[in-house]
Design an enzyme around this catalytic site. Structure first.
Site, PDB file in Angstrom:
ATOM      1  N   HIS A   1       0.866  -1.180   0.000  1.00 29.90           N
ATOM      2  CA  HIS A   1       0.000   0.000   0.000  1.00 29.90           C
ATOM      3  C   HIS A   1       0.899   1.225   0.000  1.00 29.90           C
ATOM      4  CE1 HIS A   1      -3.067   2.871   1.325  1.00 29.90           C
ATOM      5  NE2 HIS A   1      -3.953   1.974   0.946  1.00 29.90           N
TER       6      HIS A   1
ATOM      7  N   ASP B   1      -7.937  -4.971   0.207  1.00 28.46           N
ATOM      8  CA  ASP B   1      -8.491  -5.653  -0.968  1.00 28.46           C
ATOM      9  C   ASP B   1      -8.172  -7.132  -1.028  1.00 28.46           C
ATOM     10  OD1 ASP B   1      -9.732  -3.448  -2.141  1.00 28.46           O
ATOM     11  OD2 ASP B   1      -7.788  -2.677  -2.763  1.00 28.46           O
TER      12      ASP B   1
HETATM   13  N1  ACO Z   1       3.995  -7.519  -4.974  1.00 28.48           N
HETATM   14  C1  ACO Z   1       5.329  -7.637  -5.159  1.00 28.48           C
HETATM   15  N2  ACO Z   1       6.217  -6.647  -4.978  1.00 28.48           N
HETATM   16  C2  ACO Z   1       5.721  -5.458  -4.599  1.00 28.48           C
HETATM   17  C3  ACO Z   1       4.344  -5.246  -4.384  1.00 28.48           C
HETATM   18  C4  ACO Z   1       3.473  -6.327  -4.586  1.00 28.48           C
HETATM   19  N3  ACO Z   1       2.151  -6.203  -4.395  1.00 28.48           N
HETATM   20  N4  ACO Z   1       4.129  -3.971  -3.999  1.00 28.48           N
HETATM   21  C5  ACO Z   1       5.334  -3.394  -3.969  1.00 28.48           C
HETATM   22  N5  ACO Z   1       6.300  -4.293  -4.340  1.00 28.48           N
HETATM   23  C6  ACO Z   1       7.757  -4.066  -4.374  1.00 28.48           C
HETATM   24  C7  ACO Z   1       8.173  -3.279  -5.596  1.00 28.48           C
HETATM   25  O1  ACO Z   1       8.508  -4.122  -6.689  1.00 28.48           O
HETATM   26  C8  ACO Z   1       9.378  -2.533  -5.061  1.00 28.48           C
HETATM   27  O2  ACO Z   1      10.456  -3.445  -5.005  1.00 28.48           O
HETATM   28  P1  ACO Z   1      11.982  -2.920  -5.279  1.00 28.48           P
HETATM   29  O3  ACO Z   1      12.265  -1.985  -4.139  1.00 28.48           O
HETATM   30  O4  ACO Z   1      12.794  -4.145  -5.272  1.00 28.48           O
HETATM   31  O5  ACO Z   1      11.947  -2.222  -6.608  1.00 28.48           O
HETATM   32  C9  ACO Z   1       8.993  -2.222  -3.607  1.00 28.48           C
HETATM   33  O6  ACO Z   1       8.072  -3.253  -3.245  1.00 28.48           O
HETATM   34  C10 ACO Z   1       8.341  -0.863  -3.434  1.00 28.48           C
HETATM   35  O7  ACO Z   1       7.308  -0.771  -4.415  1.00 28.48           O
HETATM   36  P2  ACO Z   1       6.576   0.594  -4.822  1.00 28.48           P
HETATM   37  O8  ACO Z   1       5.787   0.350  -6.063  1.00 28.48           O
HETATM   38  O9  ACO Z   1       7.572   1.714  -4.831  1.00 28.48           O
HETATM   39  O10 ACO Z   1       5.641   0.781  -3.587  1.00 28.48           O
HETATM   40  P3  ACO Z   1       4.418   1.721  -3.513  1.00 28.48           P
HETATM   41  O11 ACO Z   1       4.232   2.023  -2.067  1.00 28.48           O
HETATM   42  O12 ACO Z   1       4.546   2.865  -4.420  1.00 28.48           O
HETATM   43  O13 ACO Z   1       3.251   0.788  -4.060  1.00 28.48           O
HETATM   44  C11 ACO Z   1       1.161  -0.210  -4.409  1.00 28.48           C
HETATM   45  C12 ACO Z   1       2.018   0.673  -3.500  1.00 28.48           C
HETATM   46  C13 ACO Z   1       0.997   0.477  -5.776  1.00 28.48           C
HETATM   47  C14 ACO Z   1      -0.209  -0.369  -3.775  1.00 28.48           C
HETATM   48  C15 ACO Z   1       1.853  -1.582  -4.595  1.00 28.48           C
HETATM   49  O14 ACO Z   1       2.150  -2.155  -3.349  1.00 28.48           O
HETATM   50  C16 ACO Z   1       1.038  -2.545  -5.463  1.00 28.48           C
HETATM   51  O15 ACO Z   1       1.126  -2.476  -6.699  1.00 28.48           O
HETATM   52  N6  ACO Z   1       0.261  -3.471  -4.810  1.00 28.48           N
HETATM   53  C17 ACO Z   1      -0.568  -4.395  -5.541  1.00 28.48           C
HETATM   54  C18 ACO Z   1      -1.847  -3.701  -5.979  1.00 28.48           C
HETATM   55  C19 ACO Z   1      -2.811  -3.500  -4.828  1.00 28.48           C
HETATM   56  O16 ACO Z   1      -3.092  -4.398  -4.064  1.00 28.48           O
HETATM   57  N7  ACO Z   1      -3.335  -2.263  -4.747  1.00 28.48           N
HETATM   58  C20 ACO Z   1      -4.346  -1.934  -3.719  1.00 28.48           C
HETATM   59  C21 ACO Z   1      -3.886  -0.855  -2.832  1.00 28.48           C
HETATM   60  S1  ACO Z   1      -5.123  -0.604  -1.594  1.00 28.48           S
HETATM   61  C22 ACO Z   1      -6.293   0.414  -2.223  1.00 28.48           C
HETATM   62  O17 ACO Z   1      -6.092   1.087  -3.211  1.00 28.48           O
HETATM   63  C23 ACO Z   1      -7.633   0.513  -1.543  1.00 28.48           C
END
Ligand code: ACO
Length: 432
Positions: free
Chosen positions: A308, A366
């Protein structure tokens, strides 16, 4: 706003400027840059507003590192487990939990306004049956301004309240109508003797030839899903509602703008993606190969329902969702649902895996909500619609707070211009 208790200094072109620093009741300090342009001629640059507070608010507080979500100071767990959605609506809108008398009056007011203008049914009939229900929601909620134009004067506090009550009350009816229309069934009218969530389930699943007797466990689950999604401070759709409202647009138009923003897959569509992922994994044995794919950066696969932007700890809503999923499956008499089993095992493995631990990736709201909604009988196309029903109270409370703000002005972000400098027009015959 309280007097600033410290200042930050900024040096630009050799000149030092003092910027007041405000302290919230809890949470990070906020550097006030409102006079920055006037004093320095410079703007700040913050795409996605990741470091910018666009307003003052006393509605919702999130501490993502600690996994805390408070509505008007009350932890989400208390409200979801000991309270209910109607009480949460009152709290978010008016600022305090209602007394027994206030609750009764509010509930009656909402219940008795659930019916929509009969002419709206004609409006629905203009849509194609295969239209996405969110497209229908954006249009019909916007159209409420045409049906309820006696409550669109935003300068009249009573009209603002009436419009707000109308939206809280009618949103489930409109959502259920969008669903019924998409499956070719007749609309089901609301019933005043049912609670908010039970009424909604019945409007979705009853048919004229057979009533739908609402299972109280399902009604409770629906109520909790509404409560858990009711507000989430200045997220994209809420900021959209505030920005639309800042121009003086009527509240129905503002909420329609919020619904349009929520429709995006990066916002409201994540539970659908999480459910699709669980279906794709299919069984426990396929989890290790899936986790390997997630860790392989070249695959571009993410564990949906994990991670998140704000929570770097367990999303407090996810814990309640998980519990609710078990209650629903218990009530259905299903003790071996394959998707629930995959979800549980996936969560267990991910929480003990170094990849997820080091990146602070935890289940979000979610992860389990899609499984619950599917078990209640909703198709995935309705998931974001349900989110919109729940979030309406958050949007309308934030809109009301903004309108009441004495220094409220139209939102107008600045930009870092990187386009062409001034150049002269070239006539068509001389263009290469
Ligand atoms: N699965 C695997 N790896 C992940 C995930 C995930 N769900 N989320 C983040 N990471 C990893 C990234 O690859 C990154 O790794 P790195 O440092 O090796 O490059 C690191 O964690 C940080 O990722 P960011 O994208 O910078 O984190 P951010 O906080 O911006 O992302 C987000 C948040 C977009 C929600 C992300 O976690 C994601 O895509 N999750 C899956 C989609 C999801 O469930 N969204 C619902 C959010 S809740 C809502 O909207 C009500």
């Amino acid at each position: 706003m309280a007097e600033p208790n410290k200042v930050a200094t900024l040096t630009l072109d050799g000149k030092t400027h003092e910027l007041p620093v405000h302290k919230g009741s809890i949470g990070p300090d906020v550097v006030d840059i409102t006079k920055l342009y006037g004093e320095t001629g410079a703007f700040t640059y913050d795409p996605g507003f990741t470091s910018t507070a666009a307003c003052q608010s006393s509605i919702t507080y999130i501490d993502g590192d600690e996994g805390i979500l408070l509505y008007r100071g009350y932890p989400i767990e208390h409200l979801a487990e000991q309270g209910d959605f109607i009480e949460t609506c009152y709290l978010l809108y008016y600022g305090e939990l209602p007394t027994a008398q206030q609750r009764k009056a509010f509930e009656k007011n909402i219940t008795y306004h659930t019916m929509v203008h009969e002419q709206m049914a004609q409006f629905f009939r203009g849509f194609r049956r295969d239209a996405h229900p969110m497209a229908v929601m954006v249009a019909t909620v916007g159209a409420m301004a045409a049906f309820y134009h006696d409550s669109i004067d935003i300068n009249d506090a009573r009209q603002r309240e009436i419009a707000s009550h109308r939206m809280i009350a009618k949103m489930p009816t409109i959502a259920a109508m969008a669903y019924k229309y998409s499956i070719g069934q007749p609309f089901v009218y609301p019933r005043n003797d049912l609670g908010y969530a039970a009424n909604f389930l019945r409007m979705c699943f009853a048919v004229p030839c057979e009533d739908y007797v609402v299972n109280p466990v399902f009604a409770r689950a629906m109520d909790r899903i509404f409560t858990l999604h009711a507000d989430h401070e200045q997220n994209a759709s809420t900021s959209t509602v505030r920005l639309a409202g800042s121009s003086g647009a009527n509240p129905f138009a503002c909420i329609a703008a919020g619904i349009a923003c929520l429709w995006g897959p990066a916002h409201g569509g994540a539970n659908e993606a999480a459910l699709n992922m669980l279906k794709e994994i299919g069984k426990k044995e396929n989890i290790p190969a899936f986790i390997d794919k997630v860790k392989d950066k070249s695959s571009n696969v993410r564990l949906m329902g994990f991670g998140h932007r704000v929570y770097k700890n367990y999303d407090p809503r996810a814990i309640i969702m998980q519990k609710t999923a078990y209650e629903v499956f218990d009530a259905l008499g299903v003790d071996d649902d394959p998707l629930l089993e995959v979800a549980r095992e996936l969560e267990r493995i991910a929480l003990s895996d170094e990849y997820f631990i080091s990146r602070k990736l935890y289940p979000n709201v979610d992860f389990y909500s899609g499984i619950i909604l599917r078990a209640l009988g909703f198709p995935t196309s309705m998931f974001t619609v349900l989110f919109a029903v729940a979030r309406t109270i958050g949007w309308i409370s934030q809109w009301k707070e903004m309108i009441a703000e004495p220094n409220q002005k139209i939102g107008r972000p600045r930009q870092l211009y990187v386009g062409s400098e001034r150049r002269d027009y070239v006539s068509l015959s001389r263009r290469g």
